[in-house]
Scaffold this motif. Sequence first.
Motif, PDB file in Angstrom:
ATOM      1  N   VAL A   1       4.446  -0.538  -9.282  1.00 24.62           N
ATOM      2  CA  VAL A   1       4.194  -1.029  -7.812  1.00 24.62           C
ATOM      3  C   VAL A   1       4.028   0.009  -7.018  1.00 24.62           C
ATOM      4  CG1 VAL A   1       4.986  -2.496  -5.995  1.00 24.62           C
ATOM      5  CG2 VAL A   1       5.097  -3.241  -8.223  1.00 24.62           C
ATOM      6  N   TYR A   2       3.001  -0.294  -6.231  1.00 26.97           N
ATOM      7  CA  TYR A   2       2.842   0.874  -5.411  1.00 26.97           C
ATOM      8  C   TYR A   2       3.630   0.881  -4.006  1.00 26.97           C
ATOM      9  CZ  TYR A   2      -1.711   1.761  -7.530  1.00 26.97           C
ATOM     10  OH  TYR A   2      -2.592   1.958  -8.512  1.00 26.97           O
ATOM     11  N   ILE A   3       4.874   1.338  -4.132  1.00 30.45           N
ATOM     12  CA  ILE A   3       5.990   1.351  -3.268  1.00 30.45           C
ATOM     13  C   ILE A   3       5.815   1.485  -1.864  1.00 30.45           C
ATOM     14  CG2 ILE A   3       7.156   3.123  -3.673  1.00 30.45           C
ATOM     15  CD1 ILE A   3       8.626  -0.237  -3.591  1.00 30.45           C
ATOM     16  N   ASN A   4       5.209   2.651  -1.587  1.00 30.95           N
ATOM     17  CA  ASN A   4       4.871   3.132  -0.046  1.00 30.95           C
ATOM     18  C   ASN A   4       3.911   2.084   0.372  1.00 30.95           C
ATOM     19  OD1 ASN A   4       6.841   5.002  -0.205  1.00 30.95           O
ATOM     20  ND2 ASN A   4       5.403   6.739  -0.746  1.00 30.95           N
ATOM     21  N   GLY A   5       2.936   1.653  -0.407  1.00 27.96           N
ATOM     22  CA  GLY A   5       2.045   0.609  -0.061  1.00 27.96           C
ATOM     23  C   GLY A   5       2.554  -0.673   0.500  1.00 27.96           C
ATOM     24  N   TYR A   6       3.657  -0.932  -0.318  1.00 26.99           N
ATOM     25  CA  TYR A   6       4.433  -2.186   0.062  1.00 26.99           C
ATOM     26  C   TYR A   6       5.189  -1.951   1.416  1.00 26.99           C
ATOM     27  CZ  TYR A   6       3.840  -4.952  -4.094  1.00 26.99           C
ATOM     28  OH  TYR A   6       3.633  -5.874  -5.158  1.00 26.99           O
ATOM     29  N   VAL A   7       5.709  -0.729   1.630  1.00 29.30           N
ATOM     30  CA  VAL A   7       6.423  -0.501   2.892  1.00 29.30           C
ATOM     31  C   VAL A   7       5.377  -0.480   4.075  1.00 29.30           C
ATOM     32  CG1 VAL A   7       7.516   1.355   4.256  1.00 29.30           C
ATOM     33  CG2 VAL A   7       8.254   0.914   1.953  1.00 29.30           C
ATOM     34  N   MET A   8       4.124  -0.265   3.837  1.00 28.69           N
ATOM     35  CA  MET A   8       3.010  -0.345   4.869  1.00 28.69           C
ATOM     36  C   MET A   8       2.835  -1.534   4.949  1.00 28.69           C
ATOM     37  SD  MET A   8      -0.815   1.365   4.878  1.00 28.69           S
ATOM     38  CE  MET A   8      -1.410   0.767   3.394  1.00 28.69           C
ATOM     39  N   THR A   9       2.654  -2.482   4.072  1.00 28.38           N
ATOM     40  CA  THR A   9       2.367  -3.965   3.980  1.00 28.38           C
ATOM     41  C   THR A   9       3.428  -4.705   4.715  1.00 28.38           C
ATOM     42  OG1 THR A   9       1.239  -3.863   2.014  1.00 28.38           O
ATOM     43  CG2 THR A   9       1.828  -6.074   2.728  1.00 28.38           C
ATOM     44  N   ALA A  10       4.708  -4.451   4.554  1.00 25.93           N
ATOM     45  CA  ALA A  10       5.647  -5.030   5.091  1.00 25.93           C
ATOM     46  C   ALA A  10       5.854  -4.765   6.353  1.00 25.93           C
ATOM     47  CB  ALA A  10       6.984  -4.495   4.260  1.00 25.93           C
ATOM     48  N   ILE A  11       5.499  -3.586   6.925  1.00 26.59           N
ATOM     49  CA  ILE A  11       5.729  -3.125   8.505  1.00 26.59           C
ATOM     50  C   ILE A  11       4.417  -3.993   9.257  1.00 26.59           C
ATOM     51  CG2 ILE A  11       5.204  -1.485  10.382  1.00 26.59           C
ATOM     52  CD1 ILE A  11       6.310   0.370   8.149  1.00 26.59           C
TER      53      ILE A  11
END
Length: 482
Positions: free
Chosen positions: A341-351
Amino acid sequence: MFVAAEQKQLRWYNIALLAFVAVWGLGNVVNNFYNQGLTVIVSWILIMILYFVPYTLMVGQLGATFPAEGGGVTSWIEKLSGKKLAFFAAWTYWVVHVPYLAQKPQAILIAFSWLFQSNGSFVNSNKGMMVQLLCLVLFLFFMWMSSRGITTLNRLGSIAGSAMFILSILFILLGVSAPMMTGSTIATAHMDQLSSYIPKFDLNYLTTIGMLIFAVGGAEKISPYVNKTHDPAKEFPKGMIALAIMVAISAVLGSFAMGMIFDAHHLPADLYANGAYMAFQRLGDFYHVGNLFMWVYAVTNAMASMAALAVSIDAPLRMLLADADPHFVPQALSKKNKHGVYINGYVMTAILVGIIIVLPAFGIKGMNDLYGWLLNLNAIVMPIRYLFVFLAYMMLSRQLKKFHSYYTFTKSKTVGFIVGLWCFLFTAFGCILGMIPKAGFVHDVTGWWFQLGLNIITPIGLLALGLLLPIIARRHEIAEKL
């Protein structure tokens, strides 16, 4: 050779049905009926002829021209223009899902509230901030599930999607036949008069066009099937016309059914959020089965919404980052965890999603108003991605000699460009006018300006973020060389 022939066995009716399931749903009927009442029937017919049919046929030609390109619109843009514009197409496709992700938790909570309470009190009695914080927790839970590679909901989604399709058809059949079968009273007066269906083309009407575009958009999903179609030059356009007829019939009859169930001149203020549930509940009363229809719809919609949320967290992000050009996307966003999973992409999505969920609650107090605003925001933002479809077609129409296709919408460069430009401008027109707040969800001047500000700032801000990524990526490249 046998395999190639076997792969091209889809007929026009297969294509029409596949596309219908992909682009249509009961919510399209309910939402647009709330906006326009019975006059939406004429609107459906107009948008099918003037927008949806050319849209699908353009998508067909693009898909047939670039059959090996799995990236859809992004791949088309890259072939026709270059990597820079392709990146912005990919970014747009991803970022317009942010408001969509922000609303899905609301839909899940509403579905469960109807399942357990059998009424719409959850929408009408709870404060917006409390519900939005609950939505944020629910969204983060789904983010966590997706980040761990849990795909159970994805498999449930296909079942729920098929069930939703069946329920949409069932709603039309039960709703239209209810007065004859059950003796129920038609709720809307003068449904037998032509004047009841003629829209008034004023500013209020024009602000609702975006919701119609939102309802019929997404035809680019079917582009991979063009080259799997038997005799695509003949069968694909036939399938698209059949699709338009199916959607038009569903929209028109669905709107008729809504007019029979609800008084089009005195619609409930919470029809966006609760309309489908109320409709199935009333049908249950008509047919003497109690809340059965409503419960089935609530379970199905909850499953479909959860699956859509899980898929939409991951799939669009993968499309953005899977083959990302390091000149445009910082390498940090491509970092994966052990589950792939693109974990930093997930962080960007969550923000971004977290901001869209929480921030509006400071100025929009009621849950129903928040739901209505967020739905209309989706109708502003989501169609922006369609602009790249029409842009791609306009570019293709200028390069017809360069690219071969089994299927061609029109062989005229001029006609093709004009039709593409028409759809582009019509979509942009709907998005821009859709920014004007809807009267049903605004109760004072301050609230009107607050919603207008959000409607303008949100799409501009989301798109502008895409301009920052290439700058950050270049700085990282320079830093690595030093």
